[in-house]
Structures are given as C-alpha cells and as structure tokens.
Design a protein around this motif. Sequence first.
Motif, PDB file in Angstrom:
ATOM      1  N   ALA A   1     -25.175  22.621  39.598  1.00  0.00           N
ATOM      2  CA  ALA A   1     -26.384  23.430  39.619  1.00  0.00           C
ATOM      3  C   ALA A   1     -26.777  23.346  41.275  1.00  0.00           C
ATOM      4  O   ALA A   1     -26.504  22.377  42.072  1.00  0.00           O
ATOM      5  CB  ALA A   1     -27.594  22.704  38.984  1.00  0.00           C
ATOM      6  N   PHE A   2     -27.625  24.306  41.692  1.00  0.00           N
ATOM      7  CA  PHE A   2     -28.342  24.257  43.172  1.00  0.00           C
ATOM      8  C   PHE A   2     -27.101  24.289  44.078  1.00  0.00           C
ATOM      9  O   PHE A   2     -26.095  25.094  44.078  1.00  0.00           O
ATOM     10  CB  PHE A   2     -29.102  23.209  43.343  1.00  0.00           C
ATOM     11  CG  PHE A   2     -30.318  23.134  42.268  1.00  0.00           C
ATOM     12  CD1 PHE A   2     -31.083  24.162  42.000  1.00  0.00           C
ATOM     13  CD2 PHE A   2     -30.429  22.041  41.579  1.00  0.00           C
ATOM     14  CE1 PHE A   2     -31.998  24.203  41.011  1.00  0.00           C
ATOM     15  CE2 PHE A   2     -31.414  21.714  40.538  1.00  0.00           C
ATOM     16  CZ  PHE A   2     -32.178  22.906  40.414  1.00  0.00           C
ATOM     17  N   GLY A   3     -27.000  23.354  45.091  1.00  0.00           N
ATOM     18  CA  GLY A   3     -26.148  23.321  46.078  1.00  0.00           C
ATOM     19  C   GLY A   3     -24.939  22.561  45.809  1.00  0.00           C
ATOM     20  O   GLY A   3     -23.957  22.500  46.468  1.00  0.00           O
TER      21      GLY A   3
ATOM     22  N   ALA B   1     -18.883  13.467  34.144  1.00  0.00           N
ATOM     23  CA  ALA B   1     -19.991  14.303  33.770  1.00  0.00           C
ATOM     24  C   ALA B   1     -19.342  14.805  32.386  1.00  0.00           C
ATOM     25  O   ALA B   1     -20.254  15.006  31.417  1.00  0.00           O
ATOM     26  CB  ALA B   1     -19.805  15.734  34.602  1.00  0.00           C
ATOM     27  N   ASP B   2     -18.244  14.721  32.006  1.00  0.00           N
ATOM     28  CA  ASP B   2     -17.626  14.972  30.623  1.00  0.00           C
ATOM     29  C   ASP B   2     -18.159  13.706  29.807  1.00  0.00           C
ATOM     30  O   ASP B   2     -18.487  14.162  28.734  1.00  0.00           O
ATOM     31  CB  ASP B   2     -16.129  14.885  30.671  1.00  0.00           C
ATOM     32  CG  ASP B   2     -15.633  16.457  30.901  1.00  0.00           C
ATOM     33  OD1 ASP B   2     -16.444  17.354  31.129  1.00  0.00           O
ATOM     34  OD2 ASP B   2     -14.345  16.275  31.417  1.00  0.00           O
TER      35      ASP B   2
ATOM     36  N   PHE C   1     -22.789  10.934  42.526  1.00  0.00           N
ATOM     37  CA  PHE C   1     -23.367  12.385  42.208  1.00  0.00           C
ATOM     38  C   PHE C   1     -24.717  12.067  41.292  1.00  0.00           C
ATOM     39  O   PHE C   1     -24.894  11.234  40.877  1.00  0.00           O
ATOM     40  CB  PHE C   1     -22.554  13.483  41.486  1.00  0.00           C
ATOM     41  CG  PHE C   1     -22.345  12.945  40.126  1.00  0.00           C
ATOM     42  CD1 PHE C   1     -22.698  13.561  38.960  1.00  0.00           C
ATOM     43  CD2 PHE C   1     -21.279  12.033  39.659  1.00  0.00           C
ATOM     44  CE1 PHE C   1     -22.518  13.182  37.787  1.00  0.00           C
ATOM     45  CE2 PHE C   1     -20.942  11.708  38.639  1.00  0.00           C
ATOM     46  CZ  PHE C   1     -21.552  12.119  37.666  1.00  0.00           C
ATOM     47  N   ARG C   2     -25.530  13.130  41.606  1.00  0.00           N
ATOM     48  CA  ARG C   2     -26.990  12.912  40.912  1.00  0.00           C
ATOM     49  C   ARG C   2     -26.877  14.293  39.764  1.00  0.00           C
ATOM     50  O   ARG C   2     -26.317  15.214  39.900  1.00  0.00           O
ATOM     51  CB  ARG C   2     -28.020  13.299  41.904  1.00  0.00           C
ATOM     52  CG  ARG C   2     -29.325  13.295  41.038  1.00  0.00           C
ATOM     53  CD  ARG C   2     -30.533  13.387  42.344  1.00  0.00           C
ATOM     54  NE  ARG C   2     -30.406  11.792  42.647  1.00  0.00           N
ATOM     55  CZ  ARG C   2     -31.237  11.613  43.687  1.00  0.00           C
ATOM     56  NH1 ARG C   2     -31.668  12.511  44.570  1.00  0.00           N
ATOM     57  NH2 ARG C   2     -30.856  10.461  44.188  1.00  0.00           N
ATOM     58  N   TYR C   3     -27.498  13.912  38.701  1.00  0.00           N
ATOM     59  CA  TYR C   3     -27.570  14.706  37.564  1.00  0.00           C
ATOM     60  C   TYR C   3     -28.878  14.642  36.578  1.00  0.00           C
ATOM     61  O   TYR C   3     -29.581  13.825  37.092  1.00  0.00           O
ATOM     62  CB  TYR C   3     -26.183  14.276  36.402  1.00  0.00           C
ATOM     63  CG  TYR C   3     -26.778  13.052  35.706  1.00  0.00           C
ATOM     64  CD1 TYR C   3     -27.444  13.127  34.339  1.00  0.00           C
ATOM     65  CD2 TYR C   3     -26.500  11.539  36.269  1.00  0.00           C
ATOM     66  CE1 TYR C   3     -27.747  11.873  33.579  1.00  0.00           C
ATOM     67  CE2 TYR C   3     -26.856  10.591  35.464  1.00  0.00           C
ATOM     68  CZ  TYR C   3     -27.423  10.739  34.407  1.00  0.00           C
ATOM     69  OH  TYR C   3     -27.962   9.452  33.588  1.00  0.00           O
TER      70      TYR C   3
ATOM     71  N   VAL D   1     -26.420  18.297  40.055  1.00  0.00           N
ATOM     72  CA  VAL D   1     -27.482  18.612  40.978  1.00  0.00           C
ATOM     73  C   VAL D   1     -27.249  18.318  42.493  1.00  0.00           C
ATOM     74  O   VAL D   1     -27.664  19.156  43.378  1.00  0.00           O
ATOM     75  CB  VAL D   1     -28.838  18.525  40.694  1.00  0.00           C
ATOM     76  CG1 VAL D   1     -29.398  19.125  39.308  1.00  0.00           C
ATOM     77  CG2 VAL D   1     -29.105  17.054  40.815  1.00  0.00           C
ATOM     78  N   GLN D   2     -26.518  17.122  42.661  1.00  0.00           N
ATOM     79  CA  GLN D   2     -25.985  16.820  43.943  1.00  0.00           C
ATOM     80  C   GLN D   2     -24.765  15.935  44.106  1.00  0.00           C
ATOM     81  O   GLN D   2     -24.653  15.096  43.162  1.00  0.00           O
ATOM     82  CB  GLN D   2     -27.139  16.033  44.449  1.00  0.00           C
ATOM     83  CG  GLN D   2     -26.847  15.546  46.192  1.00  0.00           C
ATOM     84  CD  GLN D   2     -28.218  14.854  46.540  1.00  0.00           C
ATOM     85  OE1 GLN D   2     -29.181  14.249  45.956  1.00  0.00           O
ATOM     86  NE2 GLN D   2     -27.837  14.361  47.841  1.00  0.00           N
TER      87      GLN D   2
END
Length: 85
Positions: free
Chosen positions: A8-10, A30-31, A64-66, A78-79
């Motif tokens: 998402a986003f950038g 993420a999975d 990473f941010r979720y 998201v990042q």
Amino acid sequence: MSWKWEYAFGAEAAARTVPRDFLTAVERRADELVRAAEALHVHGRAHEGVDPGGGDIRVPGGMFRYRVVVRSERVYVVQITYLGL
C-alpha cells in the motif's frame, strides 16, 4: 474473498528498489501474517469491531510496517525500510 496481503501507499514503489533477498524476507513474513490473521479472524467480512491495527517487523536487512484490515481480509505492507545490514 480470502485473506491476502498487498503493498500500500509508497511501499510498492520502495519494493522495486530494494534487493531481492530482502524483498523475499518481507514477503515471507507477510505470508505468515496473512495465515495468522486468517486463523484469528475466521469470519473477516462479518467483522464488526475495531481492526487490530498493525506493527513493525524486523527482517534481515531492515524492517517493514503493516496494517491489518479485517473486513477487507487484507494485510497491507505500508512501509519498507531497507538498511542494508
């Protein structure tokens, strides 16, 4: 609909610029988040409460941010922060 994750986003643009091994680590985690969210929120589309939010996850080389959006049955990355360590 079934649970999935997506950028998402950038974060999508950032994903094009980081090394492949780092990106693989992000996608693997993420999975895992998707499987956990699916197990915890079996009836995601019918969810009526507040979304559980998200957090930061460290992976080799960075983090990473979720965010989790239950009614959409999505985990959004998201990042992405690549530190090259």
